[in-house]
Write a protein that holds these residues in place. Sequence first.
Motif, PDB file in Angstrom:
ATOM      1  N   PRO A  23       0.620  -1.073  -0.183  1.00 45.71           N
ATOM      2  CA  PRO A  23      -0.029   0.093  -0.069  1.00 45.71           C
ATOM      3  C   PRO A  23       0.924   1.367   0.123  1.00 45.71           C
ATOM      4  CG  PRO A  23       0.401  -0.835   2.362  1.00 45.71           C
ATOM      5  CD  PRO A  23       1.041  -1.719   1.185  1.00 45.71           C
ATOM      6  N   PRO A  24       0.544   2.352  -0.394  1.00 46.52           N
ATOM      7  CA  PRO A  24       1.061   3.385  -0.124  1.00 46.52           C
ATOM      8  C   PRO A  24       1.182   4.025   1.288  1.00 46.52           C
ATOM      9  CG  PRO A  24      -1.083   4.152  -0.938  1.00 46.52           C
ATOM     10  CD  PRO A  24      -1.039   2.652  -1.005  1.00 46.52           C
ATOM     11  N   VAL A  25       2.329   4.352   1.765  1.00 47.38           N
ATOM     12  CA  VAL A  25       2.651   4.660   3.002  1.00 47.38           C
ATOM     13  C   VAL A  25       3.112   6.039   3.185  1.00 47.38           C
ATOM     14  CG1 VAL A  25       3.852   4.153   5.341  1.00 47.38           C
ATOM     15  CG2 VAL A  25       3.161   2.244   3.929  1.00 47.38           C
ATOM     16  N   ASP A  26       2.449   6.787   3.893  1.00 48.91           N
ATOM     17  CA  ASP A  26       2.878   8.396   4.091  1.00 48.91           C
ATOM     18  C   ASP A  26       2.888   8.678   5.620  1.00 48.91           C
ATOM     19  OD1 ASP A  26       0.212   8.879   5.070  1.00 48.91           O
ATOM     20  OD2 ASP A  26      -0.407   9.726   3.175  1.00 48.91           O
ATOM     21  N   ARG A  27       3.724   9.708   5.688  1.00 46.86           N
ATOM     22  CA  ARG A  27       4.085  10.200   7.026  1.00 46.86           C
ATOM     23  C   ARG A  27       2.543  10.884   7.712  1.00 46.86           C
ATOM     24  NH1 ARG A  27       9.581  11.941   7.595  1.00 46.86           N
ATOM     25  NH2 ARG A  27      10.641  11.479   5.929  1.00 46.86           N
ATOM     26  N   GLN A  28       1.881  11.628   6.853  1.00 43.67           N
ATOM     27  CA  GLN A  28       0.645  12.437   7.600  1.00 43.67           C
ATOM     28  C   GLN A  28      -0.617  11.558   8.074  1.00 43.67           C
ATOM     29  OE1 GLN A  28      -0.932  15.217   4.899  1.00 43.67           O
ATOM     30  NE2 GLN A  28      -2.509  15.941   6.531  1.00 43.67           N
ATOM     31  N   TYR A  29      -0.634  10.423   7.310  1.00 40.46           N
ATOM     32  CA  TYR A  29      -1.990   9.692   7.550  1.00 40.46           C
ATOM     33  C   TYR A  29      -1.418   8.205   8.174  1.00 40.46           C
ATOM     34  CZ  TYR A  29      -4.579  13.226   5.226  1.00 40.46           C
ATOM     35  OH  TYR A  29      -5.284  14.225   4.911  1.00 40.46           O
ATOM     36  N   LEU A  31       1.702   6.701   9.048  1.00 40.45           N
ATOM     37  CA  LEU A  31       2.619   6.630  10.342  1.00 40.45           C
ATOM     38  C   LEU A  31       2.107   7.380  11.382  1.00 40.45           C
ATOM     39  CD1 LEU A  31       5.998   7.103   8.192  1.00 40.45           C
ATOM     40  CD2 LEU A  31       5.060   4.904   8.899  1.00 40.45           C
ATOM     41  N   ASN A  32       1.587   8.372  11.113  1.00 38.28           N
ATOM     42  CA  ASN A  32       0.734   9.165  12.221  1.00 38.28           C
ATOM     43  C   ASN A  32      -0.144   8.329  13.068  1.00 38.28           C
ATOM     44  OD1 ASN A  32       1.977  11.537  13.106  1.00 38.28           O
ATOM     45  ND2 ASN A  32       1.056  12.647  11.382  1.00 38.28           N
ATOM     46  N   GLY A  38       5.036  11.130  12.461  1.00 42.26           N
ATOM     47  CA  GLY A  38       5.451  10.636  10.966  1.00 42.26           C
ATOM     48  C   GLY A  38       6.856  10.421  10.839  1.00 42.26           C
ATOM     49  N   GLN A  39       7.747  10.488  11.898  1.00 40.28           N
ATOM     50  CA  GLN A  39       9.064  10.086  11.735  1.00 40.28           C
ATOM     51  C   GLN A  39       9.510   8.942  11.306  1.00 40.28           C
ATOM     52  OE1 GLN A  39      10.559  10.789  15.571  1.00 40.28           O
ATOM     53  NE2 GLN A  39       9.638  13.090  15.860  1.00 40.28           N
ATOM     54  N   ILE A  40      10.548   9.075  10.328  1.00 40.06           N
ATOM     55  CA  ILE A  40      11.217   7.874   9.747  1.00 40.06           C
ATOM     56  C   ILE A  40      12.707   8.090   9.995  1.00 40.06           C
ATOM     57  CG2 ILE A  40      11.668   6.805   7.540  1.00 40.06           C
ATOM     58  CD1 ILE A  40       9.076   8.092   6.342  1.00 40.06           C
ATOM     59  N   LEU A 117       2.946   0.765  17.338  1.00 38.47           N
ATOM     60  CA  LEU A 117       2.207   0.363  16.279  1.00 38.47           C
ATOM     61  C   LEU A 117       0.919   0.362  17.158  1.00 38.47           C
ATOM     62  CD1 LEU A 117       2.070  -0.214  13.189  1.00 38.47           C
ATOM     63  CD2 LEU A 117       1.856  -2.594  13.738  1.00 38.47           C
ATOM     64  N   VAL A 118      -0.125   1.057  16.554  1.00 39.07           N
ATOM     65  CA  VAL A 118      -1.725   1.036  17.233  1.00 39.07           C
ATOM     66  C   VAL A 118      -2.170  -0.110  16.970  1.00 39.07           C
ATOM     67  CG1 VAL A 118      -4.098   1.930  16.866  1.00 39.07           C
ATOM     68  CG2 VAL A 118      -2.086   3.472  16.668  1.00 39.07           C
TER      69      VAL A 118
END
Length: 121
Positions: A23-29, A31-32, A38-40, A117-118
Motif C-alpha cells: 500500500p502507499p505509506v505516508d507520514r501524515q496519515y 505513520l501518524n 510521522g518520523q522515519i 504500532l496502534v
Amino acid sequence: MATSTSLVGNSKIMAHLIPNLIPPVDRQYTLNFLFGNGQIAKDLEKEWEMLSRVLEEFFYPIVSSSEFKSHADEWIVRPNDFPWDTSHLKIVDNLVGYQKMIRTEQGVLKGSSTGKLVSHT
C-alpha cells in the motif's frame, strides 16, 4: 523527489506497480495513525523494517479478514461510487486517511510519540 528517506516515495511507486502487495505509506496519515508521529529513521534498513512491520502487523491482517474482504469486494466493483478504492490495501489506506480527517474535525486526534504500532483487532 528530494528526500533523505525512501519509504514514502518507494511505497507509493510500489503501490501502483504491485497494488495487492504494497500500500502507499505516508507520514501524515499512515505513520501518524500507527505510530503517533510521522518520523522515519534516515536508515534504509530501518525504513524497510518499518514497512515490513506496517504490512505484517496492520495492513495484511486487515485485508485477510473475511468481513473486510466482503465489504472491499463490493466497493472495488463500484468504481463510479468509490473511485479511490483500487485494491484492498488502498481501501485500508483510504480508511486510515478518512478516520484521521473525521477525528481531526471532531478534535479527538491527539498525536503521541510512543513509537508503538496502534493495535487494531
